[in-house]
Design a protein around this motif. Structure first.
Motif, PDB file in Angstrom:
ATOM      1  N   SER A  29     189.907  91.231  70.977  1.00  0.00           N
ATOM      2  CA  SER A  29     189.169  91.318  69.706  1.00  0.00           C
ATOM      3  C   SER A  29     189.918  90.588  68.585  1.00  0.00           C
ATOM      4  N   ASP A  30     191.239  90.705  68.557  1.00  0.00           N
ATOM      5  CA  ASP A  30     192.041  90.012  67.541  1.00  0.00           C
ATOM      6  C   ASP A  30     192.009  88.505  67.763  1.00  0.00           C
ATOM      7  N   LEU A  31     192.085  88.094  69.027  1.00  0.00           N
ATOM      8  CA  LEU A  31     192.038  86.665  69.344  1.00  0.00           C
ATOM      9  C   LEU A  31     190.719  86.053  68.882  1.00  0.00           C
ATOM     10  N   ILE A  32     189.617  86.716  69.198  1.00  0.00           N
ATOM     11  CA  ILE A  32     188.299  86.208  68.798  1.00  0.00           C
ATOM     12  C   ILE A  32     188.201  86.108  67.278  1.00  0.00           C
ATOM     13  N   GLU A  33     188.739  87.097  66.599  1.00  0.00           N
ATOM     14  CA  GLU A  33     188.748  87.055  65.135  1.00  0.00           C
ATOM     15  C   GLU A  33     189.630  85.903  64.637  1.00  0.00           C
ATOM     16  N   ASN A  34     190.793  85.729  65.242  1.00  0.00           N
ATOM     17  CA  ASN A  34     191.718  84.679  64.806  1.00  0.00           C
ATOM     18  C   ASN A  34     191.137  83.283  64.956  1.00  0.00           C
ATOM     19  N   ILE A  35     190.361  83.062  66.023  1.00  0.00           N
ATOM     20  CA  ILE A  35     189.812  81.715  66.227  1.00  0.00           C
ATOM     21  C   ILE A  35     188.430  81.550  65.600  1.00  0.00           C
ATOM     22  N   GLY A  36     187.878  82.622  65.070  1.00  0.00           N
ATOM     23  CA  GLY A  36     186.619  82.533  64.356  1.00  0.00           C
ATOM     24  C   GLY A  36     185.385  82.617  65.220  1.00  0.00           C
ATOM     25  N   GLY A  37     185.511  83.208  66.399  1.00  0.00           N
ATOM     26  CA  GLY A  37     184.322  83.395  67.220  1.00  0.00           C
ATOM     27  C   GLY A  37     184.647  83.521  68.698  1.00  0.00           C
ATOM     28  N   ASP A  38     183.637  83.948  69.432  1.00  0.00           N
ATOM     29  CA  ASP A  38     183.764  84.178  70.868  1.00  0.00           C
ATOM     30  C   ASP A  38     183.409  82.898  71.606  1.00  0.00           C
ATOM     31  N   ASN A  39     184.412  82.042  71.804  1.00  0.00           N
ATOM     32  CA  ASN A  39     184.190  80.747  72.446  1.00  0.00           C
ATOM     33  C   ASN A  39     185.240  80.567  73.535  1.00  0.00           C
ATOM     34  N   THR A  40     184.852  80.828  74.775  1.00  0.00           N
ATOM     35  CA  THR A  40     185.828  80.781  75.870  1.00  0.00           C
ATOM     36  C   THR A  40     186.372  79.374  76.105  1.00  0.00           C
ATOM     37  N   GLU A  41     185.594  78.345  75.808  1.00  0.00           N
ATOM     38  CA  GLU A  41     186.099  76.976  75.971  1.00  0.00           C
ATOM     39  C   GLU A  41     187.245  76.703  75.007  1.00  0.00           C
ATOM     40  N   LYS A  44     189.391  89.744  80.807  1.00  0.00           N
ATOM     41  CA  LYS A  44     190.166  90.806  81.448  1.00  0.00           C
ATOM     42  C   LYS A  44     191.546  90.302  81.841  1.00  0.00           C
ATOM     43  N   LYS A  45     191.582  89.108  82.417  1.00  0.00           N
ATOM     44  CA  LYS A  45     192.878  88.553  82.829  1.00  0.00           C
ATOM     45  C   LYS A  45     193.750  88.242  81.625  1.00  0.00           C
ATOM     46  N   LEU A  46     193.157  87.726  80.561  1.00  0.00           N
ATOM     47  CA  LEU A  46     193.948  87.488  79.340  1.00  0.00           C
ATOM     48  C   LEU A  46     194.435  88.817  78.762  1.00  0.00           C
ATOM     49  N   SER A  47     193.586  89.820  78.827  1.00  0.00           N
ATOM     50  CA  SER A  47     193.978  91.141  78.353  1.00  0.00           C
ATOM     51  C   SER A  47     195.150  91.677  79.181  1.00  0.00           C
ATOM     52  N   ASN A  48     195.124  91.453  80.488  1.00  0.00           N
ATOM     53  CA  ASN A  48     196.234  91.856  81.359  1.00  0.00           C
ATOM     54  C   ASN A  48     197.518  91.101  81.024  1.00  0.00           C
ATOM     55  N   ALA A  49     197.379  89.929  80.421  1.00  0.00           N
ATOM     56  CA  ALA A  49     198.547  89.150  79.996  1.00  0.00           C
ATOM     57  C   ALA A  49     199.082  89.641  78.654  1.00  0.00           C
ATOM     58  N   GLY A  50     198.369  90.578  78.037  1.00  0.00           N
ATOM     59  CA  GLY A  50     198.824  91.135  76.768  1.00  0.00           C
ATOM     60  C   GLY A  50     198.042  90.667  75.566  1.00  0.00           C
ATOM     61  N   GLY A  63     204.751  82.812  64.990  1.00  0.00           N
ATOM     62  CA  GLY A  63     203.443  82.495  64.422  1.00  0.00           C
ATOM     63  C   GLY A  63     202.409  82.190  65.491  1.00  0.00           C
ATOM     64  N   VAL A  64     202.815  81.449  66.508  1.00  0.00           N
ATOM     65  CA  VAL A  64     201.917  81.125  67.616  1.00  0.00           C
ATOM     66  C   VAL A  64     201.481  82.401  68.323  1.00  0.00           C
ATOM     67  N   LEU A  65     202.426  83.268  68.606  1.00  0.00           N
ATOM     68  CA  LEU A  65     202.127  84.512  69.319  1.00  0.00           C
ATOM     69  C   LEU A  65     201.197  85.406  68.508  1.00  0.00           C
ATOM     70  N   ALA A  66     201.376  85.428  67.205  1.00  0.00           N
ATOM     71  CA  ALA A  66     200.475  86.201  66.347  1.00  0.00           C
ATOM     72  C   ALA A  66     199.066  85.626  66.409  1.00  0.00           C
ATOM     73  N   SER A  67     198.956  84.320  66.331  1.00  0.00           N
ATOM     74  CA  SER A  67     197.647  83.668  66.377  1.00  0.00           C
ATOM     75  C   SER A  67     196.940  83.906  67.702  1.00  0.00           C
ATOM     76  N   LEU A  68     197.709  83.968  68.784  1.00  0.00           N
ATOM     77  CA  LEU A  68     197.142  84.177  70.116  1.00  0.00           C
ATOM     78  C   LEU A  68     196.936  85.655  70.439  1.00  0.00           C
ATOM     79  N   ALA A  69     197.241  86.506  69.481  1.00  0.00           N
ATOM     80  CA  ALA A  69     197.054  87.955  69.623  1.00  0.00           C
ATOM     81  C   ALA A  69     197.849  88.523  70.797  1.00  0.00           C
ATOM     82  N   LEU A  70     199.047  88.005  70.984  1.00  0.00           N
ATOM     83  CA  LEU A  70     199.966  88.508  72.009  1.00  0.00           C
ATOM     84  C   LEU A  70     200.934  89.472  71.321  1.00  0.00           C
ATOM     85  N   GLN A  71     200.427  90.642  70.956  1.00  0.00           N
ATOM     86  CA  GLN A  71     201.135  91.583  70.094  1.00  0.00           C
ATOM     87  C   GLN A  71     202.484  92.034  70.646  1.00  0.00           C
TER      88      GLN A  71
END
Length: 120
Positions: free
Chosen positions: A16-28, A6-12, A67-75
């Motif tokens: 769902s895109d971030l999880i896809e970009n890193i290949g899974g739901d891994n908070t660590e 939620k906090k990351l979502s509030n940061a923009g 490129g970094v911002l795209a990978s981090l899903a900061l649209q």
């Protein structure tokens, strides 16, 4: 959705895109990636280049950040960076300082929100 997401979502971050970009739901992994992002110095270098009107070097740093911002899903931040990148790519320096300032201001707000998400 977890409080962290939620906090990351509030940061923009588009979670769902971030999880896809890193290949899974891994908070660590996500936590580690955002810590690396916060330590990255491309924005510092880009600021200096814009201040000194070193636009060829500014293009390199802005393109890397895009490129970094795209990978981090900061649209939203990615889109502001894209404006700067395209102006620099096309040697269109009209209002570049204003466009960069808009991107830089948003970058700092986003950075603060990410720090908040990581420190909880």
């Amino acid at each position: 959705m977890s409080n962290f997401y939620k906090k990351l979502s509030n940061a923009g971050v588009i979670i769902s895109d971030l999880i896809e970009n890193i290949g899974g739901d891994n908070t660590e992994v996500i936590d580690r990636i955002f810590h690396i992002f916060l330590e990255d110095d491309n924005m510092v270098k880009l600021r200096k280049c814009i201040e000194n009107k070193q636009y060829k070097d500014a293009f390199k740093y802005s393109h890397t950040l895009k490129g970094v911002l795209a990978s981090l899903a900061l649209q939203d931040l990615y889109e502001k960076c894209q404006i700067v990148v395209e102006k620099l790519r096309n040697n269109n320096y009209e209002n570049i300082e204003m466009d960069f300032k808009e991107f830089d201001d948003e970058y700092e707000k986003t950075r603060e929100k990410i720090l908040e998400a990581l420190n909880d």
